[in-house]
Design an enzyme around this catalytic site. Structure first.
Site, PDB file in Angstrom:
ATOM      1  N   SER A 135       0.857  -1.184   0.000  1.00 23.04           N
ATOM      2  CA  SER A 135       0.000   0.000   0.000  1.00 23.04           C
ATOM      3  C   SER A 135       0.897   1.239   0.000  1.00 23.04           C
ATOM      4  O   SER A 135       1.753   1.382   0.881  1.00 23.04           O
ATOM      5  CB  SER A 135      -0.902   0.005   1.239  1.00 23.04           C
ATOM      6  OG  SER A 135      -1.701   1.164   1.265  1.00 23.04           O
ATOM      7  N   LYS A 161      -0.935  -0.866  -4.501  1.00 20.45           N
ATOM      8  CA  LYS A 161      -2.170  -0.154  -4.172  1.00 20.45           C
ATOM      9  C   LYS A 161      -1.804   1.289  -3.911  1.00 20.45           C
ATOM     10  O   LYS A 161      -0.888   1.566  -3.119  1.00 20.45           O
ATOM     11  CB  LYS A 161      -2.800  -0.802  -2.951  1.00 20.45           C
ATOM     12  CG  LYS A 161      -3.764   0.048  -2.139  1.00 20.45           C
ATOM     13  CD  LYS A 161      -4.476  -0.819  -1.125  1.00 20.45           C
ATOM     14  CE  LYS A 161      -4.759  -0.064   0.152  1.00 20.45           C
ATOM     15  NZ  LYS A 161      -5.510  -0.895   1.121  1.00 20.45           N
ATOM     16  N   LEU A 162      -2.490   2.201  -4.578  1.00 16.88           N
ATOM     17  CA  LEU A 162      -2.233   3.627  -4.390  1.00 16.88           C
ATOM     18  C   LEU A 162      -3.352   4.251  -3.586  1.00 16.88           C
ATOM     19  O   LEU A 162      -4.533   4.081  -3.926  1.00 16.88           O
ATOM     20  CB  LEU A 162      -2.156   4.337  -5.752  1.00 16.88           C
ATOM     21  CG  LEU A 162      -1.136   3.798  -6.766  1.00 16.88           C
ATOM     22  CD1 LEU A 162      -1.237   4.605  -8.056  1.00 16.88           C
ATOM     23  CD2 LEU A 162       0.275   3.841  -6.207  1.00 16.88           C
ATOM     24  N   LYS A 163      -3.004   4.969  -2.537  1.00 15.74           N
ATOM     25  CA  LYS A 163      -3.989   5.757  -1.802  1.00 15.74           C
ATOM     26  C   LYS A 163      -4.387   6.931  -2.689  1.00 15.74           C
ATOM     27  O   LYS A 163      -3.519   7.566  -3.314  1.00 15.74           O
ATOM     28  CB  LYS A 163      -3.389   6.276  -0.500  1.00 15.74           C
ATOM     29  CG  LYS A 163      -3.142   5.193   0.528  1.00 15.74           C
ATOM     30  CD  LYS A 163      -4.436   4.589   1.025  1.00 15.74           C
ATOM     31  CE  LYS A 163      -4.165   3.567   2.107  1.00 15.74           C
ATOM     32  NZ  LYS A 163      -5.399   2.992   2.649  1.00 15.74           N
ATOM     33  N   ASP A 189      -7.158   2.971  -3.300  1.00 17.21           N
ATOM     34  CA  ASP A 189      -7.925   2.955  -2.048  1.00 17.21           C
ATOM     35  C   ASP A 189      -8.221   4.391  -1.639  1.00 17.21           C
ATOM     36  O   ASP A 189      -7.299   5.179  -1.422  1.00 17.21           O
ATOM     37  CB  ASP A 189      -7.128   2.253  -0.949  1.00 17.21           C
ATOM     38  CG  ASP A 189      -7.934   2.113   0.341  1.00 17.21           C
ATOM     39  OD1 ASP A 189      -7.412   1.500   1.298  1.00 17.21           O
ATOM     40  OD2 ASP A 189      -9.096   2.595   0.391  1.00 17.21           O
ATOM     41  N   ASN A 191     -10.332   5.296   0.968  1.00 11.44           N
ATOM     42  CA  ASN A 191     -10.687   5.458   2.389  1.00 11.44           C
ATOM     43  C   ASN A 191     -11.856   6.447   2.571  1.00 11.44           C
ATOM     44  O   ASN A 191     -11.738   7.437   3.305  1.00 11.44           O
ATOM     45  CB  ASN A 191      -9.470   5.911   3.207  1.00 11.44           C
ATOM     46  CG  ASN A 191      -8.456   4.801   3.386  1.00 11.44           C
ATOM     47  OD1 ASN A 191      -7.374   4.860   2.804  1.00 11.44           O
ATOM     48  ND2 ASN A 191      -8.788   3.772   4.163  1.00 11.44           N
ATOM     49  N   GLU A 214     -11.097   0.719  -3.967  1.00 16.67           N
ATOM     50  CA  GLU A 214     -11.429   0.339  -2.594  1.00 16.67           C
ATOM     51  C   GLU A 214     -12.099   1.483  -1.860  1.00 16.67           C
ATOM     52  O   GLU A 214     -11.579   2.609  -1.844  1.00 16.67           O
ATOM     53  CB  GLU A 214     -10.139  -0.071  -1.873  1.00 16.67           C
ATOM     54  CG  GLU A 214     -10.290  -0.655  -0.503  1.00 16.67           C
ATOM     55  CD  GLU A 214      -8.951  -1.043   0.129  1.00 16.67           C
ATOM     56  OE1 GLU A 214      -7.947  -1.141  -0.607  1.00 16.67           O
ATOM     57  OE2 GLU A 214      -8.913  -1.207   1.356  1.00 16.67           O
ATOM     58  N   ASP A 239     -13.951  -2.020   2.247  1.00 18.18           N
ATOM     59  CA  ASP A 239     -13.061  -2.207   3.402  1.00 18.18           C
ATOM     60  C   ASP A 239     -13.853  -1.759   4.636  1.00 18.18           C
ATOM     61  O   ASP A 239     -14.500  -2.563   5.284  1.00 18.18           O
ATOM     62  CB  ASP A 239     -11.787  -1.370   3.159  1.00 18.18           C
ATOM     63  CG  ASP A 239     -10.838  -1.327   4.361  1.00 18.18           C
ATOM     64  OD1 ASP A 239      -9.701  -0.863   4.194  1.00 18.18           O
ATOM     65  OD2 ASP A 239     -11.232  -1.720   5.478  1.00 18.18           O
ATOM     66  N   LYS A 263     -10.279  -7.618   6.972  1.00 16.22           N
ATOM     67  CA  LYS A 263      -9.373  -7.215   8.047  1.00 16.22           C
ATOM     68  C   LYS A 263      -9.944  -7.772   9.355  1.00 16.22           C
ATOM     69  O   LYS A 263     -10.990  -7.321   9.824  1.00 16.22           O
ATOM     70  CB  LYS A 263      -9.289  -5.694   8.170  1.00 16.22           C
ATOM     71  CG  LYS A 263      -8.567  -4.994   7.030  1.00 16.22           C
ATOM     72  CD  LYS A 263      -8.567  -3.497   7.279  1.00 16.22           C
ATOM     73  CE  LYS A 263      -7.843  -2.765   6.170  1.00 16.22           C
ATOM     74  NZ  LYS A 263      -7.961  -1.304   6.334  1.00 16.22           N
ATOM     75  N   GLY A 291      -4.519  -4.640   5.583  1.00 12.69           N
ATOM     76  CA  GLY A 291      -3.528  -4.406   6.630  1.00 12.69           C
ATOM     77  C   GLY A 291      -3.841  -3.150   7.417  1.00 12.69           C
ATOM     78  O   GLY A 291      -4.453  -2.215   6.906  1.00 12.69           O
TER      79      GLY A 291
END
Ligand SMILES: CC(=O)N[C@@H](Cc1ccc2ccccc2c1)C(=O)O
Ligand SMILES: [Mg+2]
Length: 368
Positions: A135, A161-163, A189, A191, A214, A239, A263, A291
């Site tokens: 990540s 995985k790129l935020k 992702d 968030n 995500e 997630d 998770k 994670g």
């Protein structure tokens, strides 16, 4: 198994590098560990809460409080508690899934260490090692991001995985695709950083053949994710929204996601995580192991979980040195893009005494 007591222990670990997401930048971890002591063994659990309720509603001080005042006393009041019974004993208390997960994990680890049984086998693992993704946080510039991604690919990570967040999404993804080509397994992702009004903007990501996007929307916006999924060709992965097998079943049935990031801390423990895995396998929904920047304690158990058959996508089970210069267990080291599943009893690892002592900021023994 006779539980004699629990230790709550907080440790402070600096991150090897700042980790920035749409909900902030972390440079340091304040981690709550739970040690379960029985007559014949001791087990460890890791609580994945952040210091602030920014990822979810839980936070470290809250977990300490709910464990001390409610969850551990409940176990003390129950007779003959083993790993399989912890969730039932704790069920009357609402929420606090990360705190519950840490307690269940410590009891399960102690029980399996007493019995000499590896967690991986107990959960139904079928692989001796798992392929690992990484990540990558939001960076100050695209060149800095490309350097970071190049470094991780050189280390052997099999998926990137790129935020992302509004203002840092299409351009960095396009730059990574242009620099590293179309073969690299790539996902993003958010968030929860977007709203349904961003659907047309997010549809621009469909051009980059991503594995998934995500958690684009808020944790409780299951219907919004179902509406968004109909406007994107990129698969939607959830997630934060998936807090139990029940919410996983609802999200799948409503078409809110076609991939799930499992998770154990977020869903209340490794046994609920296995139930979600089994549910997703039954529905043909791919899962991967997320994670929470765990130490080697949580990392060991996550790698065991990631070895179950339905974990068909590389997870965020990165090596210890992705986050920490020194782990509190023997470090997990990437080998050709894989991490070995611990073979020892229970989670298969123990904290290194000197590392634990060097990083402990607070400890409390709670006798049963
Ligand atoms: C690896 C990854 O991206 N994890 C979380 C986000 C996250 C980000 C930062 C964190 C900082 C401290 C503790 C947990 C954290 C979890 C996620 O998948 O959404
Ligand atoms: Mg996520």
């Amino acid at each position: 198994m006779k539980l004699t007591g629990f230790e709550l222990r907080r440790i402070g670990l600096p991150l090897a590098a700042p980790f920035r997401t749409s909900f902030g930048t972390q440079t340091h971890r304040d981690i709550l560990l739970v040690r379960a002591v029985t007559g014949d063994a001791e087990g460890w659990g890791e609580c994945v809460t952040l210091p602030d309720p920014l990822y979810s509603e839980e936070y470290v001080d809250g977990a300490v409080d709910v464990l001390t005042r409610f969850l551990i006393p409940a176990l003390a009041g129950a007779d003959d508690v083993d790993g399989a019974r912890v969730a039932t004993v704790l069920a009357p208390f609402k929420g606090h899934r990360m705190a519950k997960a840490a307690l269940e994990m410590a009891v399960l680890d102690a029980e399996l260490k007493e019995l000499g049984r590896p967690l991986a086998r107990e959960l139904g693992a079928v692989h001796p090692r798992v392929p690992c993704g990484v990540s990558v946080g939001i960076m100050d510039s695209v060149p800095q991001l490309l350097d970071a991604v190049g470094g991780y690919l050189e280390q052997g990570y099999v998926r990137v995985k790129l935020k992302i967040e509004p203002g840092w999404d299409v351009a960095p993804v396009r730059a990574v695709r242009n620099r590293f080509g179309g073969e690299v397994l790539l996902q993003v992702d958010a968030n929860t950083a977007y709203t349904l009004a961003d659907a047309r903007h997010l549809a621009q990501l469909d051009a980059f053949d991503l594995l998934l996007i995500e958690q684009p929307l808020e944790e409780d916006d299951i219907l919004g994710h179902a509406q968004l999924a109909r406007q994107l060709s990129t698969p939607v992965c959830l997630d934060e929204s998936i807090t139990s097998a029940r919410t996983a079943a609802a999200a799948i049935s409503l078409g809110a996601c076609s991939v799930i990031n499992i998770k154990p801390g977020r869903v209340g423990g490794y046994l609920e995580a296995r139930r979600i895995h089994d549910l997703c396998v039954a529905h043909g929904v791919a899962v991967w192991c997320g994670g929470m920047l765990e130490t080697g304690i949580g990392r060991a158990a996550n790698v065991a979980l990631a070895a179950l058959p339905g974990f068909t996508l590389p997870g965020d089970t990165s090596a210890s040195d992705r986050y920490y210069r020194t782990d509190i267990t023997s470090p997990f080291v990437l080998d050709d893009g894989y991490l070995d599943v611990p073979a020892g009893a229970g989670i298969g690892v123990e904290p290194l005494a000197e590392e634990l002592d060097a990083t402990t900021t607070w400890t409390q023994w709670i006798p049963l």
